[in-house]
Design a protein around this motif. Structure first.
Motif, PDB file in Angstrom:
ATOM      1  N   VAL A 103      30.563  27.595 118.170  1.00  0.00           N
ATOM      2  CA  VAL A 103      30.842  26.168 118.119  1.00  0.00           C
ATOM      3  C   VAL A 103      32.006  25.913 119.074  1.00  0.00           C
ATOM      4  O   VAL A 103      33.099  26.462 118.886  1.00  0.00           O
ATOM      5  CB  VAL A 103      31.194  25.707 116.695  1.00  0.00           C
ATOM      6  N   VAL A 104      31.761  25.109 120.091  1.00  0.00           N
ATOM      7  CA  VAL A 104      32.725  24.924 121.176  1.00  0.00           C
ATOM      8  C   VAL A 104      33.145  23.460 121.254  1.00  0.00           C
ATOM      9  O   VAL A 104      32.302  22.566 121.405  1.00  0.00           O
ATOM     10  CB  VAL A 104      32.125  25.363 122.528  1.00  0.00           C
ATOM     11  N   GLY A 105      34.442  23.208 121.141  1.00  0.00           N
ATOM     12  CA  GLY A 105      34.970  21.866 121.338  1.00  0.00           C
ATOM     13  C   GLY A 105      35.110  21.591 122.830  1.00  0.00           C
ATOM     14  O   GLY A 105      35.583  22.427 123.586  1.00  0.00           O
ATOM     15  N   THR A 106      34.690  20.419 123.251  1.00  0.00           N
ATOM     16  CA  THR A 106      34.770  20.087 124.673  1.00  0.00           C
ATOM     17  C   THR A 106      35.031  18.599 124.816  1.00  0.00           C
ATOM     18  O   THR A 106      35.341  17.908 123.846  1.00  0.00           O
ATOM     19  CB  THR A 106      33.479  20.515 125.396  1.00  0.00           C
ATOM     20  N   MET A 107      34.935  18.096 126.043  1.00  0.00           N
ATOM     21  CA  MET A 107      35.193  16.684 126.304  1.00  0.00           C
ATOM     22  C   MET A 107      34.239  16.198 127.373  1.00  0.00           C
ATOM     23  O   MET A 107      33.647  16.996 128.115  1.00  0.00           O
ATOM     24  CB  MET A 107      36.650  16.470 126.734  1.00  0.00           C
ATOM     25  N   GLU A 108      34.104  14.887 127.468  1.00  0.00           N
ATOM     26  CA  GLU A 108      33.111  14.304 128.371  1.00  0.00           C
ATOM     27  C   GLU A 108      33.271  14.791 129.800  1.00  0.00           C
ATOM     28  O   GLU A 108      32.296  15.151 130.463  1.00  0.00           O
ATOM     29  CB  GLU A 108      33.212  12.781 128.335  1.00  0.00           C
TER      30      GLU A 108
END
Length: 290
Positions: free
Chosen positions: A93-98
């Motif tokens: 599960v990887v948190g990322t941004m636009e």
């Protein structure tokens, strides 16, 4: 505790939906519900609060989640070791941004999809504090950050690249100083985005009255700037195509701060092999992008 129950619990805790968890696990929703009830019965405590059509982790569920993830990761490593499997496997599960998901990560996602199909990636779009908190709580395995600071309490991080920023508009403007910027309408993404917050801080060093026309996405902000509604500070990678085709122009102002794209994880977390592979490939990809 049965491993299959922990797998189901981890999925429900991640997506916070019995229906979505059932779909992703290829179970009937009734099976997911019965497995969660069986796990709660074996532990003697409720793991989820049911709030109408929504659920959330109880305090006990929050405490169990990082242990469940560790046990699942160890089971996957043990299986690979026993069977002699060379192909990486596991979930991340990887948190990322636009700005990263849309403009930097597609080649990395394509690589994992084709070369490492047994690594199951789940991207969660959050920014700044939300990503760091999710990493500390174990909700995310890894998280991309785009920040000025590189030290984050409770986290280990690796700087992947300095992230250039560009001040853009639909036409040329004379904005050689920070004070000059305040003579023009200012466009921005939502608060909490590091480059927007740093931009606002810099503007407030000149004037206490700073107002932005806010847009929900980078794409909307770019379109507004191209339409002549104002000026915007955005990561250079997100506006490269528009600058090349001429629908946006880069203005002669350089921000007095530096953003660094980083990949982070919880301090002390033992990264499994497939997570280390993801870090390695992300490092290589972003280095090649320059």
């Amino acid at each position: 505790m049965e491993l299959r129950l922990l797998v189901t619990f981890e999925k429900v805790a991640t997506v916070l939906s019995f229906t979505r968890a059932a779909a992703e696990l290829a179970y009937a929703q009734s099976s997911v519900t019965s497995q969660i009830r069986a796990l709660e019965s074996s532990l003697g405590t409720e793991l989820f609060d049911r709030l109408g059509g929504h659920i959330r982790l109880t305090e006990a569920g929050e405490r169990l989640l990082p242990y469940a993830r560790q046990l699942i990761e160890l089971a996957e490593e043990a299986r690979a070791a026993v069977t002699g499997a060379e192909e990486p496997t596991g979930s991340l599960v990887v948190g990322t941004m636009e700005s990263l998901t849309s403009y930097r990560l597609p080649p990395l996602l394509e690589l994992f999809h084709h070369r490492y199909p047994k690594v199951r990636l789940a991207l969660r779009t959050t920014i700044g504090d939300e990503t760091r908190q999710a990493l500390r709580q174990g909700t995310y395995d890894l998280g991309f950050l785009m920040e000025e600071e590189t030290a984050h309490p409770g986290l280990e991080s690796e700087v992947l690249a300095v992230e250039p920023l560009a001040l853009v508009a639909g036409r040329e403007m004379d904005v050689s100083s920070t004070a000059d910027l305040l003579r023009h309408p200012l466009l921005a993404t939502e608060p909490g985005c590091a480059y927007r917050d740093l931009f606002e801080r810099e503007l407030k060093s000149v004037s206490s009255s700073v107002e932005f026309m806010e847009f929900g996405t980078i794409e909307a902000t770019k379109r507004a700037a191209a339409a002549g509604l104002g000026i915007a500070l955005l990561p250079e990678v997100t506006v490269a195509a528009e600058l090349a085709e001429g629908s946006l122009v880069r203005l002669d102002w350089e921000p007095p701060f530096t953003l660094r794209t980083q990949l982070a994880w919880r301090s002390g977390k033992r990264l499994p092999a497939h997570a280390r592979l993801f870090v390695e490939q992300a490092r290589k990809l972003i280095a090649e992008q320059g």
